[in-house]
Design a protein around this motif. Structure first.
Motif, PDB file in Angstrom:
ATOM      1  N   LYS A  74      -2.354  -9.891  12.038  1.00 17.64           N
ATOM      2  CA  LYS A  74      -3.345 -10.945  12.055  1.00 17.64           C
ATOM      3  C   LYS A  74      -4.388  -9.902  11.854  1.00 17.64           C
ATOM      4  N   GLY A  75      -4.601  -9.049  11.332  1.00 19.07           N
ATOM      5  CA  GLY A  75      -5.449  -8.462  11.253  1.00 19.07           C
ATOM      6  C   GLY A  75      -6.278  -7.965  10.559  1.00 19.07           C
ATOM      7  N   ARG A  76      -5.954  -8.317   8.860  1.00 22.24           N
ATOM      8  CA  ARG A  76      -5.750  -8.500   7.500  1.00 22.24           C
ATOM      9  C   ARG A  76      -7.373  -8.918   6.945  1.00 22.24           C
ATOM     10  N   GLU A  77      -7.957  -9.775   8.493  1.00 23.41           N
ATOM     11  CA  GLU A  77      -9.285 -10.283   7.774  1.00 23.41           C
ATOM     12  C   GLU A  77     -10.281  -9.723   8.011  1.00 23.41           C
ATOM     13  N   TYR A  78      -9.496  -8.176   9.077  1.00 27.46           N
ATOM     14  CA  TYR A  78     -10.517  -7.167   8.775  1.00 27.46           C
ATOM     15  C   TYR A  78     -10.710  -6.345   8.142  1.00 27.46           C
ATOM     16  N   TYR A  79      -9.532  -5.744   7.406  1.00 24.00           N
ATOM     17  CA  TYR A  79      -8.760  -4.952   6.999  1.00 24.00           C
ATOM     18  C   TYR A  79      -9.356  -4.573   5.404  1.00 24.00           C
ATOM     19  N   GLY A  80      -9.796  -3.394   4.611  1.00 28.81           N
ATOM     20  CA  GLY A  80     -10.591  -3.621   3.792  1.00 28.81           C
ATOM     21  C   GLY A  80      -8.985  -3.408   2.384  1.00 28.81           C
ATOM     22  N   ARG A  81     -10.290  -3.791   1.043  1.00 32.04           N
ATOM     23  CA  ARG A  81      -8.429  -3.019  -0.182  1.00 32.04           C
ATOM     24  C   ARG A  81      -9.283  -2.309  -0.802  1.00 32.04           C
ATOM     25  N   ALA A  82      -8.414  -1.693  -1.836  1.00 26.75           N
ATOM     26  CA  ALA A  82      -9.107  -0.312  -2.567  1.00 26.75           C
ATOM     27  C   ALA A  82      -8.044  -0.198  -3.721  1.00 26.75           C
ATOM     28  N   PRO A  83      -7.997  -0.371  -4.849  1.00 32.42           N
ATOM     29  CA  PRO A  83      -7.919   0.329  -6.098  1.00 32.42           C
ATOM     30  C   PRO A  83      -6.667   1.213  -5.519  1.00 32.42           C
ATOM     31  N   ALA A  84      -4.989   1.465  -5.926  1.00 30.80           N
ATOM     32  CA  ALA A  84      -4.449   2.240  -5.496  1.00 30.80           C
ATOM     33  C   ALA A  84      -4.487   3.440  -5.803  1.00 30.80           C
ATOM     34  N   VAL A  85      -4.882   4.443  -6.936  1.00 34.77           N
ATOM     35  CA  VAL A  85      -5.360   6.091  -7.220  1.00 34.77           C
ATOM     36  C   VAL A  85      -6.227   6.169  -6.373  1.00 34.77           C
ATOM     37  N   VAL A  86      -7.873   5.158  -5.951  1.00 36.48           N
ATOM     38  CA  VAL A  86      -8.701   5.246  -4.986  1.00 36.48           C
ATOM     39  C   VAL A  86      -8.394   5.922  -3.907  1.00 36.48           C
ATOM     40  N   ASP A  87      -7.063   5.360  -3.573  1.00 32.47           N
ATOM     41  CA  ASP A  87      -5.946   5.369  -1.807  1.00 32.47           C
ATOM     42  C   ASP A  87      -6.229   6.577  -1.830  1.00 32.47           C
ATOM     43  N   LEU A  88      -4.856   6.688  -2.938  1.00 30.47           N
ATOM     44  CA  LEU A  88      -4.073   8.097  -3.078  1.00 30.47           C
ATOM     45  C   LEU A  88      -5.112   9.214  -3.177  1.00 30.47           C
ATOM     46  N   CYS A  89      -5.925   9.089  -3.891  1.00 34.57           N
ATOM     47  CA  CYS A  89      -6.559   9.806  -3.523  1.00 34.57           C
ATOM     48  C   CYS A  89      -7.270  10.482  -2.139  1.00 34.57           C
ATOM     49  N   SER A  90      -8.183   9.749  -1.869  1.00 28.70           N
ATOM     50  CA  SER A  90      -8.577   9.447  -0.693  1.00 28.70           C
ATOM     51  C   SER A  90      -7.843   9.885   0.521  1.00 28.70           C
ATOM     52  N   LYS A  91      -6.728   9.961   0.398  1.00 28.53           N
ATOM     53  CA  LYS A  91      -5.194  10.208   1.737  1.00 28.53           C
ATOM     54  C   LYS A  91      -5.214  11.632   1.298  1.00 28.53           C
ATOM     55  N   ALA A  92      -5.453  12.060   0.113  1.00 22.33           N
ATOM     56  CA  ALA A  92      -4.877  13.709  -0.175  1.00 22.33           C
ATOM     57  C   ALA A  92      -6.670  13.903   0.176  1.00 22.33           C
ATOM     58  N   GLY A  93      -8.000  13.589   0.345  1.00 23.07           N
ATOM     59  CA  GLY A  93      -8.666  14.549   0.942  1.00 23.07           C
ATOM     60  C   GLY A  93      -9.798  14.786  -0.067  1.00 23.07           C
ATOM     61  N   ALA A  94      -9.985  13.582  -1.254  1.00 25.85           N
ATOM     62  CA  ALA A  94     -11.077  13.709  -2.235  1.00 25.85           C
ATOM     63  C   ALA A  94     -12.134  12.593  -2.399  1.00 25.85           C
ATOM     64  N   LEU A  95     -13.226  12.870  -1.732  1.00 27.92           N
ATOM     65  CA  LEU A  95     -14.412  11.901  -1.999  1.00 27.92           C
ATOM     66  C   LEU A  95     -14.669  10.253  -2.560  1.00 27.92           C
ATOM     67  N   VAL A  96     -14.792   9.983  -1.549  1.00 29.01           N
ATOM     68  CA  VAL A  96     -14.547   8.159  -2.519  1.00 29.01           C
ATOM     69  C   VAL A  96     -16.097   8.361  -2.915  1.00 29.01           C
ATOM     70  N   PRO A  97     -15.906   7.442  -4.010  1.00 31.64           N
ATOM     71  CA  PRO A  97     -17.667   7.025  -4.390  1.00 31.64           C
ATOM     72  C   PRO A  97     -18.099   5.858  -3.256  1.00 31.64           C
ATOM     73  N   SER A  98     -19.405   5.745  -3.273  1.00 32.85           N
ATOM     74  CA  SER A  98     -19.991   5.689  -2.314  1.00 32.85           C
ATOM     75  C   SER A  98     -19.734   3.275  -3.161  1.00 32.85           C
ATOM     76  N   LYS A  99     -19.225   3.296  -4.101  1.00 38.32           N
ATOM     77  CA  LYS A  99     -19.164   1.832  -4.987  1.00 38.32           C
ATOM     78  C   LYS A  99     -17.623   1.263  -4.655  1.00 38.32           C
ATOM     79  N   TYR A 100     -17.358   2.173  -4.246  1.00 38.46           N
ATOM     80  CA  TYR A 100     -15.940   1.554  -2.567  1.00 38.46           C
ATOM     81  C   TYR A 100     -16.321   1.307  -1.896  1.00 38.46           C
ATOM     82  N   PHE A 101     -16.895   1.682  -1.109  1.00 37.92           N
ATOM     83  CA  PHE A 101     -16.828   1.185   0.693  1.00 37.92           C
ATOM     84  C   PHE A 101     -17.021  -0.487   0.509  1.00 37.92           C
TER      85      PHE A 101
END
Length: 312
Positions: A273-300
């Motif tokens: 029921k919250g799918r319209e609110y959730y975001g999407r990201a490339p799998a590599v970007v999501d993986l790196c962000s969960k490991a602590g990397a700073l995501v570039p602003s172009k993906y925000f």
């Protein structure tokens, strides 16, 4: 008075003799081949190969610490503790509709989608016929693009890229024992390699032609597509026809593989029921962000970092 009206001759145009034009066309293609490879793009090709090797090494390392889940019945992937509950599964042949995914352990190919293509001896050569399809090796499309850009076949970066490197710099025991700071450093290097790879492929595609089929995922690196009748095989269709070629983009050679991204304001398990609110990201970007990397602003924007939370 009628102004602006043009009268065209109805006399038929002289017919074009293709037999006379053929030697001229072949000579022009031969002369064009002498302009390749472009020396200025050789450095870019080497950087792309280095970035690709670093990307596979980094993803292999991060996957030992961060869970990757793949749906058993469709190409959906999720990165995090357990899978989500968003009902977007369509099954093998899209017979099902809006079902909950059945999650199994994923691997590196679920994060970095492999794209294979025919390996040509030279860029300007005869078109690959259907009966010749088994006479050519299949290698990663990015590697083939770099080879046509002048990369050396005997280069260690080429051989390691063709073999799809798998954590050659760090063994499994060392990956598990990495500290949080070391893991963050690996994630930062991996995300930088991802950006370098995509930007380098983007530059190479300005100079070297590549084609993608409009109806399936087949990619061909070269001035014209091949004639192998394989269209439909990659979509699990029942027929095999000729490909409908169009100009390839970066996403065709380096697919981003979008996944659902869990933000700080989202619940521990993403619900339908919250799918319209959730975001999407490339799998590599999501993986790196969960490991602590700073995501570039172009993906925000696509990740909806500061978006509203889903109502209870």
């Amino acid at each position: 008075m009628f102004s602006g009206i043009r009268f065209y001759s109805t006399r038929s145009k002289p017919e074009v003799d293709l037999k006379k034009l053929r030697p001229m066309i072949l000579k022009r293609i031969e002369e064009r081949a002498k302009e390749y490879p472009v020396k200025g793009m050789l450095t870019v090709a080497r950087e792309v190969l280095q970035a690709r090797t670093a990307l596979y090494d980094g993803v292999s390392t991060l996957s030992q610490r961060i869970p990757i889940w793949a749906c058993k019945y469709c190409p959906e992937v999720y990165i995090g503790e357990g899978g989500h509950l968003i009902q977007t599964c369509h099954g093998y042949r899209h017979h099902a509709k809006n079902k909950v995914h059945s999650w199994v352990k994923g691997n590196m190919n679920d994060v970095i989608v492999p794209v294979q293509t025919f390996h040509l001896q030279k860029m300007f050569q005869n078109v690959v016929k259907h009966h010749e399809r088994f006479d050519y090796d299949r290698i990663p499309a990015v590697v083939e693009l770099c080879l046509q850009a002048g990369a050396d076949d005997n280069d260690q970066r080429v051989s390691s890229s063709v073999d799809t490197p798998d954590g050659f710099g760090i063994n499994t025991a060392d990956r598990v024992s990495l500290s949080d700071d070391d893991l963050r450093l690996v994630a930062t290097r991996t995300l930088r390699a991802w950006e370098t790879l995509r930007s380098g492929v983007h530059k190479l595609l300005f100079v070297y032609p590549a084609r993608v089929c409009k109806h399936c995922s087949e990619v061909h690196v070269g001035p014209s597509g091949h004639k192998a009748r394989m269209c439909g095989v990659f979509k699990y269709e029942s027929w095999r026809g000729t490909h409908f070629w169009e100009k390839a983009r970066v996403d065709d050679l380096v697919p981003p593989k979008l996944v659902w991204f869990r933000r700080r304001q989202d619940p521990p398990i993403l619900v339908d029921k919250g799918r319209e609110y959730y975001g999407r990201a490339p799998a590599v970007v999501d993986l790196c962000s969960k490991a602590g990397a700073l995501v570039p602003s172009k993906y925000f924007c696509m990740m909806k970092m500061d978006g509203l939370t889903a109502p209870d």
